[in-house]
Structure formats: structure tokens, C-alpha cells
Design an enzyme around this catalytic site. Structure first.
Site, mmCIF file in Angstrom:
data_model
loop_
_atom_site.group_PDB
_atom_site.id
_atom_site.type_symbol
_atom_site.label_atom_id
_atom_site.label_comp_id
_atom_site.label_asym_id
_atom_site.label_seq_id
_atom_site.Cartn_x
_atom_site.Cartn_y
_atom_site.Cartn_z
ATOM 1 N N LYS A 22 5.143 -39.579 -29.392
ATOM 2 C CA LYS A 22 3.517 -38.908 -29.132
ATOM 3 C C LYS A 22 3.333 -37.462 -28.247
ATOM 4 O O LYS A 22 2.872 -37.203 -28.021
ATOM 5 C CB LYS A 22 2.750 -40.029 -28.318
ATOM 6 C CG LYS A 22 1.666 -39.804 -27.881
ATOM 7 C CD LYS A 22 0.450 -40.502 -27.140
ATOM 8 C CE LYS A 22 1.033 -40.988 -25.505
ATOM 9 N NZ LYS A 22 -0.082 -39.698 -24.833
ATOM 10 N N ARG A 93 -5.979 -36.347 -23.143
ATOM 11 C CA ARG A 93 -5.673 -35.477 -22.294
ATOM 12 C C ARG A 93 -4.740 -34.518 -23.104
ATOM 13 O O ARG A 93 -4.795 -33.445 -21.761
ATOM 14 C CB ARG A 93 -4.482 -36.244 -21.348
ATOM 15 C CG ARG A 93 -3.846 -35.468 -20.488
ATOM 16 C CD ARG A 93 -4.540 -35.065 -18.688
ATOM 17 N NE ARG A 93 -3.460 -33.835 -18.025
ATOM 18 C CZ ARG A 93 -3.730 -33.723 -17.043
ATOM 19 N NH1 ARG A 93 -5.423 -33.516 -16.895
ATOM 20 N NH2 ARG A 93 -2.889 -32.386 -16.324
ATOM 21 N N PRO A 123 -6.087 -33.271 -12.478
ATOM 22 C CA PRO A 123 -6.439 -32.284 -12.649
ATOM 23 C C PRO A 123 -5.118 -30.861 -13.562
ATOM 24 O O PRO A 123 -4.307 -31.506 -13.805
ATOM 25 C CB PRO A 123 -6.172 -31.421 -11.229
ATOM 26 C CG PRO A 123 -4.709 -32.388 -10.429
ATOM 27 C CD PRO A 123 -5.393 -33.999 -10.756
ATOM 28 N N ASP A 125 -5.215 -27.552 -12.026
ATOM 29 C CA ASP A 125 -5.016 -26.551 -11.298
ATOM 30 C C ASP A 125 -3.360 -25.327 -11.152
ATOM 31 O O ASP A 125 -4.089 -24.428 -11.753
ATOM 32 C CB ASP A 125 -5.358 -26.698 -10.136
ATOM 33 C CG ASP A 125 -4.073 -28.254 -9.299
ATOM 34 O OD1 ASP A 125 -4.212 -28.566 -10.516
ATOM 35 O OD2 ASP A 125 -3.158 -27.700 -8.739
ATOM 36 N N ILE A 329 4.460 -40.885 -9.433
ATOM 37 C CA ILE A 329 3.580 -39.826 -10.277
ATOM 38 C C ILE A 329 2.355 -39.086 -10.424
ATOM 39 O O ILE A 329 1.689 -38.599 -10.191
ATOM 40 C CB ILE A 329 4.355 -39.610 -12.033
ATOM 41 C CG1 ILE A 329 5.913 -39.669 -11.458
ATOM 42 C CG2 ILE A 329 4.119 -38.393 -12.731
ATOM 43 C CD1 ILE A 329 6.818 -38.704 -11.347
ATOM 44 N N ARG A 399 -3.547 -45.335 -28.891
ATOM 45 C CA ARG A 399 -3.726 -43.978 -28.666
ATOM 46 C C ARG A 399 -1.831 -43.616 -28.875
ATOM 47 O O ARG A 399 -1.389 -42.855 -29.057
ATOM 48 C CB ARG A 399 -3.912 -43.911 -27.708
ATOM 49 C CG ARG A 399 -5.357 -43.777 -26.791
ATOM 50 C CD ARG A 399 -5.521 -43.655 -25.515
ATOM 51 N NE ARG A 399 -5.125 -42.490 -25.487
ATOM 52 C CZ ARG A 399 -6.043 -41.427 -24.768
ATOM 53 N NH1 ARG A 399 -6.786 -41.888 -23.556
ATOM 54 N NH2 ARG A 399 -6.028 -40.021 -24.802
HETATM 55 N N1 EPU Z 1 -0.421 -32.520 -11.898
HETATM 56 C C1 EPU Z 1 -1.836 -31.318 -11.184
HETATM 57 N N2 EPU Z 1 -2.211 -30.444 -11.005
HETATM 58 C C2 EPU Z 1 -1.616 -29.702 -12.890
HETATM 59 C C3 EPU Z 1 -0.987 -30.995 -13.506
HETATM 60 C C4 EPU Z 1 -0.698 -32.059 -12.724
HETATM 61 O O1 EPU Z 1 -1.478 -31.408 -10.023
HETATM 62 O O2 EPU Z 1 -2.445 -29.009 -13.309
HETATM 63 C C5 EPU Z 1 -0.205 -33.863 -11.233
HETATM 64 C C6 EPU Z 1 -0.691 -34.687 -11.766
HETATM 65 O O3 EPU Z 1 -1.896 -35.640 -11.562
HETATM 66 C C7 EPU Z 1 0.379 -36.063 -12.197
HETATM 67 C C8 EPU Z 1 1.946 -35.364 -11.735
HETATM 68 O O4 EPU Z 1 1.131 -33.766 -11.799
HETATM 69 O O5 EPU Z 1 -0.186 -36.965 -10.553
HETATM 70 C C9 EPU Z 1 2.275 -35.295 -13.414
HETATM 71 O O6 EPU Z 1 1.514 -34.456 -14.165
HETATM 72 P P1 EPU Z 1 1.985 -33.984 -15.438
HETATM 73 O O7 EPU Z 1 1.232 -32.255 -15.643
HETATM 74 O O8 EPU Z 1 3.982 -33.562 -15.811
HETATM 75 O O9 EPU Z 1 1.692 -35.081 -16.723
HETATM 76 P P2 EPU Z 1 1.062 -34.858 -17.958
HETATM 77 O O10 EPU Z 1 1.018 -33.644 -18.824
HETATM 78 O O11 EPU Z 1 -0.327 -34.978 -17.756
HETATM 79 C C10 EPU Z 1 2.729 -36.118 -19.513
HETATM 80 C C11 EPU Z 1 2.774 -37.036 -20.664
HETATM 81 C C12 EPU Z 1 2.493 -38.533 -19.529
HETATM 82 C C13 EPU Z 1 3.931 -38.740 -18.315
HETATM 83 C C14 EPU Z 1 3.313 -37.507 -17.386
HETATM 84 C C15 EPU Z 1 4.543 -37.538 -16.311
HETATM 85 C C16 EPU Z 1 2.192 -36.368 -22.384
HETATM 86 C C17 EPU Z 1 1.206 -35.868 -23.528
HETATM 87 N N3 EPU Z 1 1.345 -36.772 -21.034
HETATM 88 O O12 EPU Z 1 1.398 -35.958 -18.355
HETATM 89 O O13 EPU Z 1 2.083 -39.666 -20.876
HETATM 90 O O14 EPU Z 1 3.241 -40.321 -17.634
HETATM 91 O O15 EPU Z 1 3.479 -37.320 -18.877
HETATM 92 O O16 EPU Z 1 5.831 -37.907 -16.946
HETATM 93 O O17 EPU Z 1 2.858 -35.425 -22.585
HETATM 94 C C18 EPU Z 1 1.204 -41.358 -21.583
HETATM 95 O O18 EPU Z 1 2.298 -41.807 -22.751
HETATM 96 O O19 EPU Z 1 1.226 -42.343 -21.209
HETATM 97 C C19 EPU Z 1 1.229 -40.120 -20.223
HETATM 98 C C20 EPU Z 1 0.654 -40.668 -19.300
#
Ligand code: EPU
Length: 418
Positions: A22, A93, A123, A125, A329, A399
């Protein structure tokens, strides 16, 4: 509303084939917006988040659909729309990936904040700060983000304060057609990032270092179409191993990539399970008795993934001894613990720590999925429980998991969807 009904206590056996990932499929589908030609995607999972991405592509004026079982065809010859409706943005997301892709293709994009599983504040940001460095002006009003790169996107040096997966991918999408070179320092190293880079490179992008902490993207003028096969889903693989460890039995998991899963496989070994891997298969025997493990701390790759925390916890509820989980995380990723306690588990949550004292048995109960991976953890726990469990809110599970009940019942589980 659909439910999963599971009668626990049936051992698993046989072979389980792992679906495409995914978290690779979704940014790759957004990447199709950057290409003026057809992309044929093999091993694309038929899950509800992929259908949501197809709805966004169609809304933007592109063509997207499944040609056959797991082969999707995406065509973005025409991008006629540059704003995405709030309804579509809220579906998941990963809708945020379309920001980088639509900006990269057209120089403008209007979105609202993305939805997705509630794991605490999520967020964007860092995504926005990176795009600003690439020359994007962002006006935020009434929850709408109006983003424009009046003079086109420009390559930039971007150092992330945290190796965010989504931010790294969004920058890559924005950078491939930008003018000049973009360097991402402290980039996320998850294998799905290398998969996105491989797809983009197959379309003519110039990317090096994906999968390492420093990624260099040299902007090109145009991308072409390609045919690509999405990598296997390491979290789905961890989930089926968790199900076998919970229910007992021996399974072979095929079409997976064990080399991406070392931190997960070593935890199953600590529990007493027997794990033998080849390049694309795992031969797995459930350990008995299951043993508690040393503290599991979720971390960025190659550390233990937050997405596997719930499915591993589900098994440890019945292990001998006490296991500790530290969730580093996301702020709120222990919602499944309350439901596991309804099944007889002994779990104490304090802030970002969960202490799991193994109990002799879990009991079937009426339980409710509150997010995707937490829901998968409940399925695993229910397979080991005495009696019948009824899991509601399974749209969360859909999902990310393709036909979970068909796959588990063909491996011997007593599970039906009603
Ligand atoms: N974060 C910020 N600001 C940002 C972006 C992220 O504060 O602009 C914080 C997040 O709030 C979080 C941390 O950084 O606390 C990690 O977020 P990250 O951006 O790495 O995660 P993501 O891109 O939102 C992807 C996966 C998630 C997985 C995480 C961590 C996808 C579509 N989603 O999310 O997958 O948990 O990386 O590995 O790739 C899932 O598949 O169930 C899932 C939630």
C-alpha cells in the site's frame, strides 16, 4: 455495516502470497500525474485506499482503473483540474502526495488537509516548508491551501528535521520535473521510498540515493510511461506471520522481501518462532510456549516499524512474561490495547509506553477496529482466542488488506465476513 466473525483456536498451514505494498502503491499512483503517458502497474493491491487514489486521479481528469486482477492502468495525458475536493482529501492521508505531483506537473494545486487513520496529530508542516523552499507560495484560508509556483518549481537543498516518509516522497514528486537539482538530507530510508524512486527512474527521472539518508534529484523536462511491479507489503507480511504465531501452525509466506523485515523477524525469533528466509519466501513455525521479548521501540527504518507494533503486540498478549512497547513515531497509536483488554489481555498504557503482561488465554469478544493496523492486530488476537470474536469497523482493515478473510480461511482459519 460489515463485520468479521472469527472462531479462534484453528492452526494455520499452507502458503500465503503477499500483496503489493500500500505505502508504495499510493505515492506511485500520485507519480502517474507527472507522466504524460500510460503507466501499467502490476502487483497493485485491490484495497480501499488504492480505489480512493483512483478517485482522485479521475477527479483530476486522468484515467485510472484495474485492467485485470492486480494490474492497474493509469493515464495522465490530460490533467484538467488542479484542486482536489475536501471530500477526496479526507478519505486518506496519502491524498497529500497529489500536492507534490500536481504542483510538479502544473505549477499549482489547491487542497484541504488530508484525512487518514487517527493516530494523533498528523501535521503536514514539513511538506509545506519543503515546497516553500522550492519556490511555492502557499496561502492558507478557511482550511484551504492554495499553492502556486509562479516561476515554476526550483530545485533546493532541503534538510528534514525528522526523516518523515511522506515529506521525503512529496519532495521527490515535486522535484523530478523541477528546474535544477534538489538534495534531501536526513531523508527517510523506508524501502517504499526506493520503490517510488525506481518507478520514477523507469519513467525517465534522475534520482540517486533513494533508500539512503541523502537523495539527489536532478530535474528533467519530461517523464514517459512505463510498466512497473510494486514491491511486496512488509507490514501485511508481518501481519500474516503474527496470525500464524497467534493461532499456531506452520506457514510459508511467498512473494515477500524478508531483507526489508529484519527488525520484525528478529522479534518473532525472540518469541520462540522459527523463521527461515530465502530471497522471497519465509518458512515460519509458531513458537510454543511464546516468550516475552526485550523492549520493542518503534523507530524509522531500519528500526522496528510503528505499523507492525499492533500485530506484534497481539501475539505477545499470550506470551510467558512481560513485554514493553515504546511508540516513538505517533502520539496515539495504542487504541487497540483497550480492545485487546476486552479479550482478557493485561496491558497497561502510560504515555508512549505499553506494558503487556502475558496471560494464559484470550477470550472471544465483540471488539471494534479503530485504525488499520490496530484492526489487523485484533484479527490476529481473535485467531488465538477461545470462542467467537466479532470485529466491527472493518472498513479500516480494508484500507490496507486485500481479502483478509479469504486469505486466512484458505490457510485454515475459521473467519467469515458478514
Ligand atoms: N510529521 C510532522 N510533520 C510533517 C510530517 C510528519 O510532524 O509534516 C510527524 C508525524 O505526525 C509523525 C511522524 O512525523 O509523528 C512520522 O510521520 P511520517 O511523515 O514519517 O509518516 P507518514 O508519511 O504520514 C507513512 C505511512 C504510515 C507509517 C509512517 C511511519 C504511508 C502512506 N503512510 O506515514 O503508514 O506509519 O509513514 O512509517 O506511507 C499505515 O500504513 O498504517 C500507516 C499509517
Amino acid at each position: 455495516m460489515q463485520k468479521l466473525i472469527i472462531n479462534g483456536g484453528k492452526k494455520l498451514s499452507g502458503e500465503i502470497r503477499i500483496q503489493g505494498a500500500k505505502n508504495a502503491a499510493l505515492p506511485i499512483m500520485a507519480a502517474s500525474v507527472l507522466c504524460g503517458e500510460e503507466i501499467i502497474l502490476h502487483n497493485c493491491p485491490r484495497i480501499s485506499d488504492v480505489y480512493a487514489a483512483m478517485r482522485i486521479l479521475t477527479y483530476l481528469g486522468c484515467k485510472a482503473g484495474f485492467a485485470e486482477k492486480n494490474t492497474a492502468v493509469l493515464r495522465a495525458e490530460n490533467v484538467t483540474e488542479t484542486s482536489i475536493s475536501d471530500e477526496l482529501m479526507r478519505e486518506m492521508r496519502s491524498s497529500v502526495f497529489f500536492l507534490g505531483a500536481v504542483l510538479g506537473r502544473t505549477g499549482k494545486c489547491r487542497i484541504t488537509l488530508p484525512g487518514g487513520c487517527d493516530l494523533g496529530p498528523r501535521p503536514i508542516d514539513m511538506h509545506l516548508a519543503a515546497l516553500r523552499r522550492m519556490g511555492v507560495t502557499i496561502k492558507e484560508e478557511y482550511g484551504v491551501l492554495d499553492c502556486t509556483a509562479e516561476n515554476g518549481l526550483k530545485g533546493a537543498n532541503i534538510t528534514l528535521s525528522f526523516p518523515s516518509v511522506g515529506t521525503t516522497e512529496n519532495i521527490m514528486l515535486a522535484a523530478v520535473l523541477a528546474e535544477g537539482t534538489t538534495v534531501i538530507q536526513n531523508a527517510a530510508r523506508e524501502p517504499e521510498i526506493a520503490d517510488l524512486a525506481e518507478l520514477l527512474t523507469s519513467c525517465g527521472a534522475k534520482i540517486s540515493g533513494a533508500g539512503c539518508g541523502r537523495i539527489v534529484i536532478k530535474g528533467v523536462k519530461k517523464l514517459h510511461g512505463c510498466e512497473y511491479s510494486i514491491m511486496p507489503d512488509r507490514i501485511v507480511c508481518a501481519t500474516y506471520l503474527s496470525c500464524a504465531a497467534s493461532a499456531g501452525g506452520d506457514i510459508v509466506v511467498s512473494d515477500c522481501r524478508p531483507s526489508d523485515m529484519e527488525s520484525i523477524l528478529s522479534i518473532f525469533e525472540q518469541m520462540g518462532c522459527i523463521v527461515h528466509s530465502s530471497a522471497d519466501k519465509i518458512y515460519f513455525s509458531a513458537g510454543r510456549p511464546l516468550k516475552a521479548v526485550s523492549p520493542v521501540r518503534t523507530m524509522v527504518y531500519p528500526g522496528f516499524p510503528t505499523d507492525a507494533q499492533a500485530v506484534v503486540m497481539a501475539v505477545l498478549c499470550r506470551a510467558k512474561g512481560t513485554s514493553v512497547f515504546v511508540e516513538n513515531i505517533f502520539e496515539n497509536r495504542f487504541k487497540h490495547t483497550g480492545e485487546l483488554c476486552r479479550m482478557g489481555a493485561d496491558i497497561l498504557v502510560e504515555g508512549k509506553t505499553a506494558v503487556v503482561k502475558g496471560v494464559d488465554r484470550l477470550y472471544g469478544a465483540k471488539i471494534c477496529a479503530s485504525d488499520l493496523r490496530g484492526g489487523a492486530g485484533l484479527v490476529s488476537a481473535a485467531l488465538s482466542a477461545e470462542g467467537t470474536s466479532e470485529i466491527s469497523n472493518i472498513h479500516y482493515i480494508d484500507r490496507g488488506y486485500e481479502e483478509i478473510e479469504t486469505i486466512l480461511s484458505s490457510a485454515g482459519a475459521d473467519i467469515i465476513r458478514v
